[in-house]
Scaffold this motif. Structure first.
Motif, short mmCIF file in Angstrom:
data_model
loop_
_atom_site.label_atom_id
_atom_site.label_comp_id
_atom_site.label_asym_id
_atom_site.label_seq_id
_atom_site.Cartn_x
_atom_site.Cartn_y
_atom_site.Cartn_z
N GLU A 136 0.83 -1.20 0.00
CA GLU A 136 0.00 0.00 0.00
C GLU A 136 0.87 1.26 0.00
O GLU A 136 1.97 1.26 0.54
N ILE A 137 0.34 2.29 -0.60
CA ILE A 137 0.97 3.60 -0.54
C ILE A 137 -0.12 4.65 -0.37
O ILE A 137 -1.18 4.56 -1.00
N LEU A 138 0.12 5.60 0.53
CA LEU A 138 -0.82 6.70 0.76
C LEU A 138 -0.38 7.90 -0.07
O LEU A 138 0.78 8.31 0.00
N VAL A 139 -1.29 8.43 -0.85
CA VAL A 139 -0.99 9.50 -1.78
C VAL A 139 -1.95 10.66 -1.54
O VAL A 139 -3.14 10.45 -1.27
N LYS A 152 -5.69 -1.34 -6.77
CA LYS A 152 -6.94 -1.13 -6.03
C LYS A 152 -6.91 0.26 -5.41
O LYS A 152 -5.88 0.70 -4.90
N LEU A 153 -8.07 0.90 -5.41
CA LEU A 153 -8.17 2.30 -4.99
C LEU A 153 -9.12 2.43 -3.82
O LEU A 153 -10.21 1.85 -3.82
N ASP A 154 -8.69 3.18 -2.79
CA ASP A 154 -9.55 3.44 -1.64
C ASP A 154 -9.10 4.74 -0.99
O ASP A 154 -8.13 5.37 -1.43
N VAL A 155 -9.78 5.16 0.06
CA VAL A 155 -9.39 6.36 0.81
C VAL A 155 -9.27 6.02 2.28
O VAL A 155 -9.83 5.03 2.76
N ARG A 156 -8.52 6.87 2.99
CA ARG A 156 -8.33 6.70 4.43
C ARG A 156 -8.28 8.08 5.07
O ARG A 156 -7.67 9.00 4.52
N LYS A 157 -8.90 8.21 6.23
CA LYS A 157 -8.89 9.50 6.91
C LYS A 157 -7.47 9.89 7.29
O LYS A 157 -6.65 9.05 7.66
N VAL A 158 -7.20 11.19 7.19
CA VAL A 158 -5.86 11.69 7.53
C VAL A 158 -5.53 11.43 8.99
O VAL A 158 -4.40 11.09 9.34
N GLY A 159 -6.52 11.56 9.84
CA GLY A 159 -6.30 11.37 11.28
C GLY A 159 -7.54 11.76 12.04
O GLY A 159 -8.67 11.61 11.54
N GLY A 170 -6.13 18.19 4.26
CA GLY A 170 -7.45 17.73 3.88
C GLY A 170 -7.96 16.65 4.81
O GLY A 170 -7.34 16.33 5.84
N ALA A 171 -9.08 16.04 4.44
CA ALA A 171 -9.70 15.04 5.30
C ALA A 171 -9.29 13.61 4.96
O ALA A 171 -9.31 12.72 5.81
N PHE A 172 -8.91 13.36 3.69
CA PHE A 172 -8.62 12.00 3.25
C PHE A 172 -7.31 11.94 2.47
O PHE A 172 -6.90 12.91 1.83
N ASN A 173 -6.67 10.79 2.54
CA ASN A 173 -5.60 10.41 1.64
C ASN A 173 -6.10 9.27 0.77
O ASN A 173 -6.97 8.50 1.18
N THR A 174 -5.54 9.15 -0.42
CA THR A 174 -5.88 8.05 -1.30
C THR A 174 -4.95 6.88 -1.03
O THR A 174 -3.73 7.05 -0.94
N VAL A 175 -5.52 5.69 -0.90
CA VAL A 175 -4.75 4.47 -0.66
C VAL A 175 -4.72 3.65 -1.95
O VAL A 175 -5.76 3.27 -2.47
#
Length: 216
Positions: A136-139, A152-159, A170-175
């Motif tokens: 995985e890589i957070l972008v 595969k594409l998803d999102v994750r909250k920054v914190g 912002g609120a999300f990073n792309t995973v």
């Protein structure tokens, strides 16, 4: 096009009704401009992006299909396979509604297939990374340029709440999860627009105010 050799000829052709909707939705045009070298010697042509940036070449002979963010496709080259590049609209490959809305890719992506080389327009520094199975890589949501369809594409909250509101990320990073190759850009056109928003110049009436000087 910036310049080309004297024996390169330009022709405009209709892209056909079959893929018309996909090309328009993906940011393309109804018509295709084709450049052909009709001379006996090697010719050349220089293509330029729509805005200051860099051109990213992708050898399509290595990939079955590549997804790129909308409006990033610039041109393609066909000299070995003799097959034209197919550019159409594709849906965001994620199965998460959150990722559809907040991944930075948008609902519509450009699907690029076939041909020899395709060229994308990007800004800033372009980083290419190959992910192994399960890696995985957070972008940053505005830094994605293109990726293989196996990604595969998803999102994750920054914190937490404070990080989402006050960290400036912002609120999300792309995973992005492998296997496959991804192309990232450090300064997308969306980032540039947020840094330098368009100025609205208001012109008032009444003519030139002058110095307002009086008499003796």
């Amino acid at each position: 096009m910036a310049y080309m050799s004297e024996h390169v000829k330009m022709a405009v052709k209709f892209g056909g009704l079959k893929g018309m909707f996909g090309r328009i939705v993906g940011g393309g045009s109804l018509f295709l401009v084709e450049y052909t070298n009709e001379g006996s010697e090697d010719g050349y042509i220089s293509m330029t992006p729509d805005y200051p940036g860099v051109i990213v070449p992708i050898d399509m002979r290595q990939y079955e299909e590549v997804y790129a963010v909308r409006d990033s496709y610039l041109c393609s080259l066909s000299f070995e396979t003799g097959v034209d590049t197919n550019v159409s609209a594709g849906m965001n490959p994620t199965s998460s509604p959150w990722a559809c809305c907040f991944s930075g890719v948008g609902f519509i992506v450009q699907s690029i297939k076939q041909g020899d080389y395709s060229f994308l327009q990007a800004q800033g520094t372009v980083i290419i990374k190959t992910l192994v199975e399960g890696e995985e890589i957070l972008v940053d949501t505005k830094s994605i340029l293109a990726f293989e369809t196996s990604i595969k594409l998803d999102v994750r909250k920054v914190g937490g709440f404070a990080a989402m509101c006050c960290a400036g990320e912002g609120a999300f990073n792309t995973v992005l999860t492998g296997p496959g190759k991804i192309w990232m850009q450090s300064m997308s056109i969306d980032k540039l627009r947020s840094v330098f928003p368009p100025r609205v110049v208001q012109q008032g009436g009444g003519g030139d105010g002058g110095d307002g000087g009086g008499g003796d």
